[in-house]
Motif scaffolding. Structure first.
Motif, PDB file in Angstrom:
ATOM      1  N   LEU A   1      22.839 -55.832 -21.777  1.00  0.00           N
ATOM      2  CA  LEU A   1      22.220 -55.726 -23.097  1.00  0.00           C
ATOM      3  C   LEU A   1      23.085 -54.796 -23.938  1.00  0.00           C
ATOM      4  O   LEU A   1      23.297 -53.631 -23.585  1.00  0.00           O
ATOM      5  CB  LEU A   1      20.796 -55.174 -22.979  1.00  0.00           C
ATOM      6  N   LEU A   2      23.608 -55.317 -25.035  1.00  0.00           N
ATOM      7  CA  LEU A   2      24.561 -54.569 -25.854  1.00  0.00           C
ATOM      8  C   LEU A   2      23.918 -53.351 -26.497  1.00  0.00           C
ATOM      9  O   LEU A   2      22.797 -53.419 -27.009  1.00  0.00           O
ATOM     10  CB  LEU A   2      25.152 -55.474 -26.938  1.00  0.00           C
TER      11      LEU A   2
ATOM     12  N   GLU B   1       1.610 -37.171 -16.059  1.00  0.00           N
ATOM     13  CA  GLU B   1       2.078 -37.771 -14.820  1.00  0.00           C
ATOM     14  C   GLU B   1       2.992 -38.952 -15.106  1.00  0.00           C
ATOM     15  O   GLU B   1       2.902 -39.586 -16.164  1.00  0.00           O
ATOM     16  CB  GLU B   1       0.898 -38.213 -13.958  1.00  0.00           C
ATOM     17  N   THR B   2       3.865 -39.225 -14.157  1.00  0.00           N
ATOM     18  CA  THR B   2       4.791 -40.345 -14.265  1.00  0.00           C
ATOM     19  C   THR B   2       4.101 -41.610 -13.780  1.00  0.00           C
ATOM     20  O   THR B   2       3.680 -41.690 -12.618  1.00  0.00           O
ATOM     21  CB  THR B   2       6.059 -40.085 -13.444  1.00  0.00           C
ATOM     22  N   VAL B   3       3.972 -42.582 -14.666  1.00  0.00           N
ATOM     23  CA  VAL B   3       3.334 -43.846 -14.310  1.00  0.00           C
ATOM     24  C   VAL B   3       4.337 -44.783 -13.643  1.00  0.00           C
ATOM     25  O   VAL B   3       4.065 -45.379 -12.606  1.00  0.00           O
ATOM     26  CB  VAL B   3       2.721 -44.519 -15.557  1.00  0.00           C
ATOM     27  N   LEU B   4       5.523 -44.925 -14.258  1.00  0.00           N
ATOM     28  CA  LEU B   4       6.579 -45.787 -13.719  1.00  0.00           C
ATOM     29  C   LEU B   4       7.899 -45.028 -13.709  1.00  0.00           C
ATOM     30  O   LEU B   4       8.160 -44.211 -14.605  1.00  0.00           O
ATOM     31  CB  LEU B   4       6.733 -47.062 -14.560  1.00  0.00           C
ATOM     32  N   SER B   5       8.726 -45.313 -12.733  1.00  0.00           N
ATOM     33  CA  SER B   5      10.045 -44.697 -12.645  1.00  0.00           C
ATOM     34  C   SER B   5      11.123 -45.769 -12.634  1.00  0.00           C
ATOM     35  O   SER B   5      10.969 -46.811 -11.985  1.00  0.00           O
ATOM     36  CB  SER B   5      10.170 -43.847 -11.368  1.00  0.00           C
ATOM     37  N   ASP B   6      12.189 -45.502 -13.360  1.00  0.00           N
ATOM     38  CA  ASP B   6      13.385 -46.345 -13.324  1.00  0.00           C
ATOM     39  C   ASP B   6      13.095 -47.806 -13.707  1.00  0.00           C
ATOM     40  O   ASP B   6      13.380 -48.731 -12.949  1.00  0.00           O
ATOM     41  CB  ASP B   6      14.036 -46.284 -11.941  1.00  0.00           C
ATOM     42  N   VAL B   7      12.522 -48.016 -14.894  1.00  0.00           N
ATOM     43  CA  VAL B   7      12.316 -49.368 -15.402  1.00  0.00           C
ATOM     44  C   VAL B   7      13.268 -49.615 -16.569  1.00  0.00           C
ATOM     45  O   VAL B   7      13.635 -48.689 -17.292  1.00  0.00           O
ATOM     46  CB  VAL B   7      10.857 -49.601 -15.838  1.00  0.00           C
ATOM     47  N   ARG B   8      13.651 -50.858 -16.753  1.00  0.00           N
ATOM     48  CA  ARG B   8      14.643 -51.203 -17.776  1.00  0.00           C
ATOM     49  C   ARG B   8      13.988 -51.562 -19.100  1.00  0.00           C
ATOM     50  O   ARG B   8      13.010 -52.313 -19.135  1.00  0.00           O
ATOM     51  CB  ARG B   8      15.511 -52.364 -17.298  1.00  0.00           C
ATOM     52  N   VAL B   9      14.536 -51.028 -20.176  1.00  0.00           N
ATOM     53  CA  VAL B   9      14.101 -51.382 -21.529  1.00  0.00           C
ATOM     54  C   VAL B   9      14.815 -52.677 -21.923  1.00  0.00           C
ATOM     55  O   VAL B   9      16.039 -52.775 -21.840  1.00  0.00           O
ATOM     56  CB  VAL B   9      14.450 -50.262 -22.536  1.00  0.00           C
ATOM     57  N   ILE B  10      14.056 -53.679 -22.373  1.00  0.00           N
ATOM     58  CA  ILE B  10      14.689 -54.938 -22.763  1.00  0.00           C
ATOM     59  C   ILE B  10      14.563 -55.228 -24.253  1.00  0.00           C
ATOM     60  O   ILE B  10      15.228 -56.123 -24.770  1.00  0.00           O
ATOM     61  CB  ILE B  10      14.149 -56.129 -21.946  1.00  0.00           C
TER      62      ILE B  10
ATOM     63  N   THR C   1       9.490 -52.814 -25.092  1.00  0.00           N
ATOM     64  CA  THR C   1       9.230 -53.827 -24.078  1.00  0.00           C
ATOM     65  C   THR C   1      10.008 -53.475 -22.821  1.00  0.00           C
ATOM     66  O   THR C   1      11.223 -53.266 -22.869  1.00  0.00           O
ATOM     67  CB  THR C   1       9.627 -55.224 -24.578  1.00  0.00           C
ATOM     68  N   LEU C   2       9.287 -53.401 -21.702  1.00  0.00           N
ATOM     69  CA  LEU C   2       9.868 -52.993 -20.427  1.00  0.00           C
ATOM     70  C   LEU C   2       9.884 -54.160 -19.441  1.00  0.00           C
ATOM     71  O   LEU C   2       9.027 -55.048 -19.488  1.00  0.00           O
ATOM     72  CB  LEU C   2       9.068 -51.837 -19.825  1.00  0.00           C
ATOM     73  N   GLU C   3      10.849 -54.136 -18.546  1.00  0.00           N
ATOM     74  CA  GLU C   3      10.918 -55.117 -17.458  1.00  0.00           C
ATOM     75  C   GLU C   3      10.252 -54.507 -16.227  1.00  0.00           C
ATOM     76  O   GLU C   3      10.725 -53.497 -15.697  1.00  0.00           O
ATOM     77  CB  GLU C   3      12.374 -55.466 -17.165  1.00  0.00           C
TER      78      GLU C   3
ATOM     79  N   TRP D   1      17.770 -47.185 -26.104  1.00  0.00           N
ATOM     80  CA  TRP D   1      18.286 -48.488 -26.521  1.00  0.00           C
ATOM     81  C   TRP D   1      17.976 -49.530 -25.453  1.00  0.00           C
ATOM     82  O   TRP D   1      17.783 -49.184 -24.277  1.00  0.00           O
ATOM     83  CB  TRP D   1      19.798 -48.435 -26.746  1.00  0.00           C
ATOM     84  N   PRO D   2      17.919 -50.809 -25.822  1.00  0.00           N
ATOM     85  CA  PRO D   2      17.791 -51.856 -24.808  1.00  0.00           C
ATOM     86  C   PRO D   2      18.892 -51.706 -23.754  1.00  0.00           C
ATOM     87  O   PRO D   2      20.046 -51.440 -24.073  1.00  0.00           O
ATOM     88  CB  PRO D   2      17.965 -53.150 -25.620  1.00  0.00           C
TER      89      PRO D   2
END
Length: 275
Positions: free
Chosen positions: A53-54, A166-175, A200-202, A139-140
Motif C-alpha cells: 500500500l503506497l 487496554e489493548t484490544v488488538l495488536s499488530d493489525v494492518r491499516v488498509i 479501516t483495519l484488516e 497511513w495505509p
C-alpha cells in the motif's frame, strides 16, 4: 621619423586588442541555452513488492522531456499524490520505476478490498480519536495497536480503578483511512479530510467482533508500531488503571485517608499530602 613609426605601431596594436576583446564579448564561446521543458512524473524511491500500500514516503519525482513521457505515466500533482496514497500496487516495482495508471488499484476502485485483504481476513472500520489518528501520523500499510479507554462504573469501585486503558488488538494492518475507501478514485483531498476519523483495519473474524464490542465501550485510539517490529500475535499487556497513572488517585486508596492536598513544594515538584 622613427618615433612616429613606433607610436603608430603601438596605436595599431592597441586598437587591434580592443577590437578582439569587443568581438569575444559579442560572440561568447559557449552561449547560454534555454533549458528544455520537462514534465514532473511520480516514481517509486525504493523497490516495492506486489501488494504494497503506497505511502507518501514511497514517492519521488522524475523530470522527463515530453517526448520521453509514456502515455500511461502519472504526473506529479497534489491530486495524484492524494489519489495514489493507499493504493495497492499489482506487481513488483524497482527503485526509480515510474508509476503508471495500470500499476495500482486505488481505494474506491471496484474490487479494492478483495485485492487488498489476505485470505480469511476481514475489513472493519472504526472511529478513532481525532488527535491520535491525525493524517500524517498513520497511513495505509502501517501496522498499529488498537487501544480502548473506558470509564468503569461500580457502587464500591475506588477512584483508582474508575478509568482503564487496554489493548484490544495488536499488530493489525491499516488498509484505508477516513473517506479514501469510497472517495479515493476521485483524487480529491480537501482540508476537511486532513484529520482521520475513520480507519479501516484488516482483522480476523474474531477480531472484528472484538472491535465492534470495544466501539461501544469507550473511545478508541491507534498506536503506530515500528516497521522493524517482529510480526506475529504478541500477548496483550494487562489493563492500566487510573491509580497506576496518577499518584494523587493512588493516595486516595491509602488506609484511613479521605482526601489529599496538592501543592508545589519547596523543591518545585508536586507534592501530595493526605488531609
Amino acid at each position: 621619423m622613427i618615433l612616429r613609426l613606433v607610436l603608430f605601431i603601438v596605436l595599431a596594436v592597441g586598437l587591434a586588442g580592443f577590437g578582439t576583446v569587443a568581438w569575444i564579448d559579442m560572440h561568447p564561446a559557449h552561449p547560454h541555452k534555454k533549458a528544455a521543458p520537462t514534465i514532473a512524473l511520480l516514481a517509486t524511491g525504493k523497490a516495492l513488492p506486489p501488494g504494497t500500500l503506497l505511502q507518501p514516503s514511497d514517492f519521488i519525482v522524475q523530470d522527463r522531456p515530453p517526448a520521453q513521457v509514456p502515455a500511461d505515466a502519472v504526473r506529479d500533482t497534489p491530486a495524484n499524490r492524494a489519489s495514489y496514497t493507499g493504493a495497492m500496487i499489482r506487481r513488483r516495482l524497482s527503485a526509480g520505476a515510474l508509476l503508471t495508471t495500470d500499476i495500482a488499484i486505488r481505494p474506491g476502485d471496484h474490487g479494492f478490498l478483495a485485492a487488498v485483504l489476505q485470505p480469511g481476513m476481514r475489513a472493519v472500520s472504526v472511529g478513532v480519536d481525532a488527535i491520535t489518528g491525525a493524517a500524517g501520523l498513520i497511513w495505509p500499510g502501517d501496522h498499529v495497536d488498537l487501544l480502548l479507554t473506558q470509564n468503569l462504573v461500580g457502587a464500591n469501585l475506588p477512584p483508582t480503578r474508575k478509568v482503564a486503558a487496554e489493548t484490544v488488538l495488536s499488530d493489525v494492518r491499516v488498509i484505508a483511512i477516513d473517506q479514501r475507501l469510497v472517495q479515493g478514485a476521485s483524487g480529491s483531498h480537501t482540508a476537511a479530510q486532513s484529520t482521520a476519523r475513520t480507519v479501516t483495519l484488516e482483522v480476523t473474524p474474531e477480531q472484528a467482533e472484538q472491535v465492534e464490542v470495544a466501539a461501544h465501550l469507550g473511545p478508541l485510539s491507534l498506536i503506530v508500531r515500528p516497521s522493524e517490529a517482529p510480526k506475529g500475535s504478541p500477548s496483550k499487556p494487562p489493563p492500566v488503571f487510573s491509580g497506576q497513572v496518577s499518584p494523587a488517585l493512588a493516595a486516595l486508596d491509602m488506609p484511613g485517608q479521605t482526601g489529599i492536598t496538592v501543592f508545589q513544594g519547596a523543591t518545585g515538584k508536586t507534592e501530595y499530602h493526605p488531609q
